[in-house]
Motif scaffolding. Structure first.
Motif, short mmCIF file in Angstrom:
data_model
loop_
_atom_site.label_atom_id
_atom_site.label_comp_id
_atom_site.label_asym_id
_atom_site.label_seq_id
_atom_site.Cartn_x
_atom_site.Cartn_y
_atom_site.Cartn_z
N TRP A 246 0.85 -1.19 0.00
CA TRP A 246 0.00 0.00 0.00
C TRP A 246 0.88 1.23 0.00
N GLU A 247 0.43 2.23 -0.72
CA GLU A 247 1.16 3.49 -0.68
C GLU A 247 0.75 4.24 0.57
N ALA A 249 -0.25 7.64 2.39
CA ALA A 249 -0.88 8.86 1.90
C ALA A 249 0.13 9.98 1.88
N SER A 250 0.05 10.81 0.81
CA SER A 250 0.98 11.94 0.74
C SER A 250 0.60 12.98 1.78
N GLY A 252 0.22 16.74 3.73
CA GLY A 252 -0.50 17.96 3.40
C GLY A 252 -2.01 17.84 3.46
N HIS A 253 -2.50 16.67 3.81
CA HIS A 253 -3.96 16.54 3.86
C HIS A 253 -4.40 16.04 5.22
N ASN B 214 -9.12 22.24 0.86
CA ASN B 214 -7.79 21.65 0.64
C ASN B 214 -7.88 20.11 0.71
N ASN B 215 -8.72 19.56 -0.12
CA ASN B 215 -8.86 18.10 -0.12
C ASN B 215 -7.79 17.46 -1.02
N PHE B 216 -7.81 16.14 -1.11
CA PHE B 216 -6.75 15.41 -1.81
C PHE B 216 -6.52 15.86 -3.25
N ARG B 284 -2.30 9.89 -9.16
CA ARG B 284 -1.71 9.33 -7.93
C ARG B 284 -2.48 9.80 -6.70
N GLU B 285 -2.90 11.06 -6.71
CA GLU B 285 -3.64 11.58 -5.56
C GLU B 285 -5.01 10.89 -5.44
N ALA B 288 -4.30 7.73 -3.88
CA ALA B 288 -3.97 7.93 -2.47
C ALA B 288 -5.22 8.18 -1.64
N PHE B 289 -6.18 8.89 -2.23
CA PHE B 289 -7.42 9.18 -1.51
C PHE B 289 -8.24 7.91 -1.34
N GLN B 291 -8.29 3.87 -2.93
CA GLN B 291 -7.79 2.84 -3.84
C GLN B 291 -8.88 2.34 -4.79
N ILE B 449 5.21 -0.87 -6.22
CA ILE B 449 5.38 0.37 -5.46
C ILE B 449 6.71 1.04 -5.79
#
Lengths: 253, 593
Positions: A246-247, A249-250, A252-253, B214-216, B284-285, B288-289, B291, B449
């Motif tokens: 699993w990545e 999460a980046s 900033g959120h 400021n969401n994903f 990608r975001e 990330a938010f 899957q 990954i």
């Protein structure tokens, strides 16, 4: 031999060579849908090649213009007027004629899993879940061995003893069973994804995949949660693939 | 008569502002009433969803144009101001004129969209208002500011010339800043629907509205849309120029619009080169938010849309390059670079083929059996991201090379270090290509990954190469010997059809990708928070979506043609309107490239 320098001849030659390459140079044979796509791109590129400068374009158009306008080419013109519609008609016939097989369909290769599933009344997180048995490294071999036994008893008949999707029953299914040796299958997925697919099988597929896109039974009726995780460990171990991680999460959120 | 025309335009401005005021001040009352209303109403004949879809897409197309065009218009104006070259000033004015013509239509479509939401999706709108109400006021203020600034920018062109030019340029910069802010506010609403943040499980705002903004996906879409707007603005402006070129009656006019088309295309191409990187970040975001959402988009039922996208982007790449190659014909001295065209075309073709190869093939049962499974053991290698990232980076490098060759087509460097400089440039290109290919191949041997991270190295290699080559190129060709002036207006007419094709393709692409962005929410208005319980909650099939987008694209171009035609009517018989007599371009020195 002047025609060898003709752009029109170049264009025909490029198209013919490209077709031969795609049709006969790729083994096993590429599907026609792909060949058609590739040839469309090559046709586009060839037209650009012959028209990328004015001299080349005039050179390309000259034999076409001559065939259409030159009085000495009348016989050829009439021949083309017969042959081209016939070829187009034949092509239309091949496309429209009924065939004794199901038409090809667009499949979703990796249908999207739900965030959570219910396994015998117990909610299990799919999104972000790790294989719990991997925490216990000391028992790794034991779990893999147990998974292997489960595989041979239940899965081998379709997915094959080499895990390559070539089991005894494989020929009877469309689409055929997944080939785990293929780097495009389990290596691209997290273990939780496999858990969902094994537990829920074909009946648990989302609407986008339509239930008839898999004949795999829902193994939650026959295997325990631990057994499913064990067989997943075996799949990765036996094929030498690594499960996708699993990545994180980046920020900033 | 001129005074009357100006009065009419100010009346247009007043009408636009009035519509916006009425719409925005009515929102709280409408939102309160909505609570008592049914969740949905049905739009006559075509249904509510199709109505919203069509109007939203049209609004977005116009908005993208009027936000994208001023970005490069002001840059061109600054170039004209600093170099005192009036051609640039004329060109900037032409671009702003196009923006200006589309401004009222954008606002009216926006107001229409708002009414559709309020009237046909009252429950949804009430919810969005409960989260984003503070932003409505900001949006209204920004909109007023933008309207006044753009009007002042356009009408003050002569008034603020000469020593006051800096004020005029500042207005252009300011209009872009405000326009970008408007985009960011509107994006916060759209992205919240995809990737809601700052709300509790019941969907209520937990703290500040900033968390919801400021969401994903907010910042990735901000950047992606900002760049895409420039591409879009460039292609539409270039298509307009192409139309004018093809209908030109004099050589001078043809030369002028040939040049304008070239600049529009150059702008579009420059921004287009970085657009895939921004798109990748957005993807990608989304992963990330959520899957599931990411898989739906890339591997699930939306995956076929990416094949369509790959084909359209392949057409764009080929089109951009083809236009440059055709354009080289009007540059004396470019003959020495013609030999590069076939190998560049070969790389682009191979790249196009690999990029358009589907991960899941459309196969008959016989073909499946012949292949030994649904995945082809050879073609299957082209269907994964390693291959696709590699070829798209190579296509970007090739397109960049096309541009570099075009740029130096009529120039020979007189610098003593030119040979070394060129060697370094070629080395940079080969090293970048080698890095891209290395990580592309290596990606097949590592887990997913790790492979995902390789794309960053590939992008960095390409961007570094572009920077290095340009850093050498600019000084190397400063004061270069010219092999002749560019013969503007003598380009083959088929090149102009390419410009129109590029604009249509990009518009279509924007619509389809908009469907992907919106469609991944599936049966949710706000993903995971507010469910779409209307009869039209089903996600449409790709064929249906493609038909809708095609119709919207046709309507958009019909409207654009009509609006530009209307704008042209006002200019007829007024060659020197606003003091902007068209400059003579034919035989220009080519300094603009």
């Amino acid at each position: 031999m002047g025609f060898l320098r003709s752009r029109f001849f170049h264009a025909v030659l490029i198209l013919a060579l490209a077709f031969c390459l795609f049709r006969f140079g790729i083994r096993p044979p590429a599907p026609w849908s792909v060949i058609r796509l590739y040839m469309t791109v090559v046709l586009l590129a060839t037209l650009i090649y012959v028209s990328a400068d004015s001299d080349s374009w005039r050179n390309f158009v000259r034999p076409i213009r001559s065939t259409l306008m030159d009085p000495s080419q009348r016989a050829l013109r009439y021949a083309l007027m017969v042959v081209i519609p016939l070829l187009l008609g034949y092509y239309a016939y091949t496309q429209a004629a009924a065939r004794p097989q199901a038409p090809p369909e667009l499949r979703a290769v990796h249908p999207a899993p739900p965030d959570t599933i219910q396994l015998r009344g117990k909610p299990i997180n799919i999104s972000g879940a790790e294989n719990p048995l991997r925490k216990d490294q000391a028992s790794f071999k034991k779990h893999v061995a147990a998974g292997g036994e489960i595989y041979i008893r239940n899965c081998m008949y379709c997915h094959g003893d080499n895990l390559d999707g070539q089991g005894h029953f494989a020929k009877g299914f469309n689409p055929p069973p997944a080939n785990f040796q293929d780097p495009g299958t389990i290596a691209m997925l997290q273990e939780a994804y496999l858990f969902w697919r094994i537990a829920k099988g074909g009946p648990g597929l989302p609407k986008e995949s339509t239930p008839w896109n898999s004949v795999m039974p829902a193994w939650e009726d026959r295997l325990s949660e631990e057994q499913i995780w064990q067989v997943i460990m075996y799949l990765y171990d036996a094929t030498g693939q690594q499960p996708r991680r699993w990545e994180t999460a980046s920020g900033g959120h | 008569m001129k005074g009357l025309g100006v009065a009419r335009r100010w009346a247009g401005l007043a009408l636009t502002v009035l519509v916006a005021v009425v719409a925005l001040t009515a929102l709280p009352a409408i939102a309160q009433d909505a609570a008592k209303e049914p969740a949905y109403r049905s739009f006559p004949v075509i249904g509510s969803r199709l109505a919203v879809w069509g109007v939203a897409q049209l609004h977005l197309n116009f908005a993208a144009f009027i936000l994208g065009c001023p970005i490069f218009a002001v840059i061109i104006e600054i170039i004209g101001w600093r170099t005192r070259d009036e051609r640039y000033d004329w060109l900037a004015h032409e671009f702003v004129k196009l923006t200006f013509a589309a401004f009222s239509t954008t606002a009216l479509l926006g107001a229409f969209l708002l009414f559709l939401f309020v009237g046909y999706y009252p429950k949804f709108w009430t919810y969005m208002t409960s989260i984003f109400f503070p932003t409505y006021g900001v949006y209204a203020l920004l909109f007023f500011a933008e309207t006044f600034i753009v009007y002042l920018w356009y009408y003050g062109w002569d008034w603020l010339s000469g020593p006051r030019k800096w004020i005029h340029v500042s207005l252009g910069v300011l209009s872009n800043l405000v326009g970008t802010a408007i985009l960011f506010v509107a994006n916060s609403w759209v992205t919240f629907m995809i990737s809601p943040a700052g709300v509790d499980e019941a969907g209520a705002l937990k703290g500040s509205v900033w968390a919801a903004i400021n969401n994903f996906t907010w910042m990735p879409i901000n950047i992606h849309r900002l760049i895409a707007n420039i591409v879009f603005g460039g292609t539409i402006a270039a298509a307009y120029s192409a139309f004018r070129f093809l209908s030109a009656r004099t050589d001078e006019e043809r030369a002028r619009y040939d040049w304008m088309g070239y600049v529009g295309n150059f702008v579009a191409l420059s921004a287009f080169i970085v657009l895939p990187f921004a798109g990748y970040w957005l993807g990608r975001e989304i992963y990330a938010f959520n899957q599931t959402m990411g898989i739906t988009m890339m591997g699930g039922f939306m995956s076929w849309l990416w094949i369509v996208q790959a084909i359209l982007i392949g057409v764009l790449f080929l089109g951009f390059n083809y236009y440059l190659w055709l354009g080289m014909e009007r540059i004396p001295g470019s003959e020495r670079y013609r030999k590069f065209v076939p190998p560049m075309l070969f790389i682009l073709t191979i790249g196009f083929i690999v990029w358009a190869t589907p991960r899941t093939l459309v196969v008959t049962l016989d073909e499946v059996r012949a292949m030994g499974g649904t995945h082809h053991p050879v073609i299957g290698f082209f269907g994964v991201m390693s291959a696709k990232n590699t070829v798209v980076n190579l296509m970007i490098l090739t397109t960049f090379l096309s541009f570099v060759l075009y740029r130096r087509a009529n120039r020979i460097s007189v610098k003593p270090w030119a040979r070394t400089g060129m060697a370094v440039q070629w080395a940079a290109l080969f090293v970048a290509a080698a890095i891209v290919v290395f990580y592309g191949v290596y990606g097949y041997f590592v887990e997913s990954i790790v492979r995902i991270g390789f794309s960053v190295y590939q992008v960095l290699a390409v961007l570094s190469c572009i920077l290095i080559v340009m850093a050498i190129d600019i000084p190397m060709f400063k004061g270069a010997r010219s092999t002749g002036t560019i013969r503007w207006g003598t380009i083959a007419p088929r090149s102009q059809y390419v410009l129109i094709l590029l604009a249509v393709t990009f518009t279509w692409l924007m619509g389809l990708m908009g469907f992907a962005r919106s469609g991944i929410r599936q049966h949710w208005h706000v993903f995971g928070v507010l469910r779409d319980t209307s009869a039209e909650a089903v996600t449409p099939a790709l064929g249906y979506a493609a038909n809708v987008i095609t119709i919207v694209t046709i309507v958009f171009f019909a409207l654009v043609t009509f609006i530009f035609w209307l704008g042209g009517l006002g200019e007829k018989g007024k060659a020197g309107a606003h003091g902007h007599a068209a400059p003579v371009i034919a035989g220009a020195s080519g300094g603009e490239d």
